[in-house]
Write an enzyme that holds these catalytic residues in place. Structure first.
Site, PDB file in Angstrom:
ATOM      1  N   HIS A 127     -10.501  -4.721  10.501  1.00 16.52           N
ATOM      2  CA  HIS A 127     -11.085  -4.525   9.171  1.00 16.52           C
ATOM      3  C   HIS A 127     -12.343  -3.663   9.203  1.00 16.52           C
ATOM      4  CE1 HIS A 127      -8.392  -7.794   8.099  1.00 16.52           C
ATOM      5  NE2 HIS A 127      -8.686  -7.639   6.825  1.00 16.52           N
ATOM      6  N   GLU A 187       0.797  -1.231   0.000  1.00 17.15           N
ATOM      7  CA  GLU A 187       0.000   0.000   0.000  1.00 17.15           C
ATOM      8  C   GLU A 187       0.825   1.274   0.000  1.00 17.15           C
ATOM      9  OE1 GLU A 187      -0.860  -2.627   1.927  1.00 17.15           O
ATOM     10  OE2 GLU A 187      -2.839  -3.176   1.182  1.00 17.15           O
TER      11      GLU A 187
END
Lengths: 342, 325
Positions: free
Chosen positions: B129, B60
């Site tokens: 998450h 990322e």
């Protein structure tokens, strides 16, 4: 030659590599003048910092002049350059007005970033230089992004992405290596190895000290270059640029260099001996090296070199004068440039 | 009008902008061959090819940085994060490289980029998450932050975000992807960033909210209507810049305010709105501002605990009852 498939070759080149080629008087004079300009500019910046005219952090490039000078001469318009916070010299090499660079250091209205960036955050897109980034190693993916844009546009421009031996240990540098190799991006990763990440030497921070090998796991060929020899730098850079323009994927150059001053102006540099510094200054100084070549070839003598020195000093003094007398940014500038206008 | 899911609306927005501007491209994990981890980029690889729809490794910080560099070089990247939880790996690039560069360069270098992906809780995926990042990004000058609820807003805001010369954080919601809404059938459908939408006019209490909580708030308003409480629901749509005028105009009418968000309330969007209204419309308030937010805990996995931790329609309705008593 697919960058990702080819077995990478890591080589070490000696001091003589660039020096052997016949170099014109004009080239040597240009290098001498440009490197001297960087040194005098940085000395002046150091002085002005001491006088309280420059604030914050101020990282000087003194000792490393050959790297940016030699590399810049291998580039063409449309190529881009990006680096970390030690960026004054990169600005000058990219053709920025010394007055505007110095005025940025003093935080004035006509600084290149209108006084909002300071020493570590300067840009001159006209000259292909995109900063001047303060977070160690963050410029590595950014530079790969410039390479990505070149590839996307299918031009043959290259992206030069500088970082230091300290940044070489940041994870995102490896992330950038991987994608640059995977997508064969035209990126020249340049490690300016000045042996000390602030106060931590490469030997204390890095398991395998041959940083030119850092790309091998990604199939990126690496080369160690004498970064105190502007001709060696230029020769290695020409080769790297040619590889990138030929769509052969990224290249890694490890420039072995040395900074004479502390990491920043606030660093007394107690992690190394005075002797170590003065030995490099006496034996390996990149400017003296070119000066010696000029004199040996009969291109220059003390008088002619003094003239160059005088002209450079005058330009630096003019920049310093300008930067001290330029007004502070208008208060209204506080709230401009936060967002770009459509 | 055509009926589209939020997923389709987002895809159409990207496709339309990619058709009209060759500098727009999409990169991220699984966006190309897999057609998107949540199938948002369905069909884009086929139409635009691998040059413009780019699968990245799981990296990322690296691909966010590459996108930002490409944007500095003048391209218009759309960077998809599989979820904004993973964007924390890249938050230095987003904040330090994308948000601050225009200012630091005195306007010489801008960063036209969109970071998009699902944000907040989905269903039973627990703490790592499920976080809402609206407040985190809203904190940063140099960023625009949007969080649409409907498919029409998703499409119109995404098109506006892609055309914007600044970095835009585009917060989607996994549960909303499959929900259908009417969407104007026009490539010119743009929703300007920075404008809230009164999705339900009312006279008794203002409820500000965004993303999936707009649906919960509308549900609450239905229940409240039966009890004689007429709630006005404002879908903020943009978190930064925040449409404070719309909020204040509403509070001047209803004299009561409840803020609703899925994220943690501490230093959250509700806290910001509450402070703004206190500063600018204090005299119009007949009651203290109430904040409804996620519970101040890492989101638990157990179904009952997860439901307890997230604001529900009933939680919102209860807050309104308390305020309008």
């Amino acid at each position: 030659m697919a960058g990702a498939k080819k077995k990478s070759k890591t080589t070490k080149s000696g001091v003589k590599q660039g020096g052997k080629a016949a170099v014109s008087r004009e080239t040597l004079e240009t290098y001498y003048r440009e490197m001297l300009m960087i040194r005098r500019f940085e000395e002046k910046a150091g002085q002005m910092y001491g006088m309280g005219l420059i604030g914050g952090f101020c990282h000087l490039y003194i000792g490393q002049e050959a790297v940016v000078t030699g590399l810049q001469h291998a580039l063409e318009p449309g190529d881009s350059v990006i680096t970390g916070y030690r960026c004054h010299a990169h600005m000058l090499a990219a053709g920025a007005d010394p007055r505007a660079v110095m005025a940025e250091l003093t935080g004035r209205a006509d600084g290149v970033s209108k006084g909002k960036g300071g020493s570590m955050h300067m840009f001159t897109p006209e000259g292909g230089f995109y900063g001047g980034h303060g977070i160690v190693g963050a410029q590595a993916p950014l530079g790969a992004g410039f390479g990505f844009a070149n590839k996307y546009r299918a031009n043959d421009r290259v992206s030069v992405t500088y970082f230091g031996d300290g940044a070489a240990n940041q994870g995102q540098v490896f992330e950038a290596f991987n994608m640059a190799a995977l997508w064969k991006l035209p990126v020249i990763f340049v490690i300016e190895n000045n042996h000390y990440a602030m106060g931590t030497s490469v030997t204390r921070s890095t398991a395998i000290q041959e940083l030119c090998q850092r790309g091998e796991a990604f199939g990126i060929p690496g080369q160690q270059v004498d970064g105190m020899d502007v001709l060696a730098v230029q020769a290695a850079s020409e080769k790297a640029v040619a590889q990138c323009r030929a769509d052969e994927g990224p290249v890694l150059l490890e420039m072995m260099t040395y900074r004479y001053r502390g990491h920043s102006m606030s660093d007394p540099a107690k992690y190394r001996t005075r002797e170590e510094v003065s030995k490099v200054r006496q034996e390996r100084d990149p400017i003296e090296h070119v000066r010696d070549m000029l004199v040996a070839a009969g291109h220059a003598d003390d008088d002619s070199l003094r003239e160059v020195d005088k002209a450079v000093k005058a330009e630096v003094n003019d920049a310093a004068e300008f930067a001290q007398n330029n007004q502070a940014p208008d208060a209204a500038e506080l709230f401009t440039d936060i967002m770009a206008e459509a | 009008m055509v009926e589209l899911t939020v997923r389709e609306a987002l895809r159409d927005a990207m496709a339309e902008e990619m058709r009209s501007d060759a500098d727009v491209f999409l990169m991220g994990e699984e966006v190309a061959e897999y057609q998107g981890a949540y199938k948002v980029s369905q069909g884009l690889l086929e139409e635009f090819g691998a040059r413009r729809v780019i699968d990245t490794p799981i990296t990322e910080a690296g691909f966010a940085g590459i996108g930002i560099g490409a944007a500095m070089a003048g391209l218009k990247p759309i960077v998809e994060f599989m979820t904004f939880n993973f964007a924390m790996q890249a938050i230095d690039q987003i904040v330090n490289s994308a948000a601050k560069t225009n200012y630091m360069s005195g306007g010489l270098v801008n960063v036209p980029i969109v970071f998009r992906g699902p944000n907040g809780a989905a269903s039973r995926v627990a703490a790592q998450h499920s976080q809402c990042y609206a407040a985190w990004y809203a904190h940063v000058p140099g960023l625009k932050v949007v969080a649409p609820f409907s498919a029409a807003d998703a499409k119109g805001l995404l098109k506006a975000a892609i055309r914007d010369p600044n970095p835009v954080i585009f917060l989607e919601n996994e549960i909303l992807y499959g929900q259908s809404f009417d969407v104007p059938d026009s490539a010119d459908h743009i929703v300007p960033i920075g404008s809230a939408n009164v999705v339900r006019p009312g006279s008794d209490v203002t409820i500000t909210t965004f993303s999936i909580m707009v649906g919960k708030a509308l549900e609450a308003a239905e229940a409240l209507a039966g009890e004689g409480i007429d709630a006005e629901i404002i879908d903020l749509r943009s978190i930064r810049p925040l449409d404070t005028e719309t909020i204040i105009t509403s509070v001047e009418k209803t004299n009561r305010l409840i803020t609703v968000e899925e994220g943690w309330p501490t230093a959250g969007i509700g806290a910001e709105i509450s402070a703004t209204v206190t500063e600018r419309a204090f005299d119009f308030l007949d009651a203290p501002v109430l904040r409804v937010g996620g519970s101040d805990v890492p989101l638990p996995y157990a179904a009952n605990l997860e439901t307890l931790a997230l604001p529900q329609a009933e939680t919102i309705a209860d807050a309104a009852r308390k305020l309008c008593r």
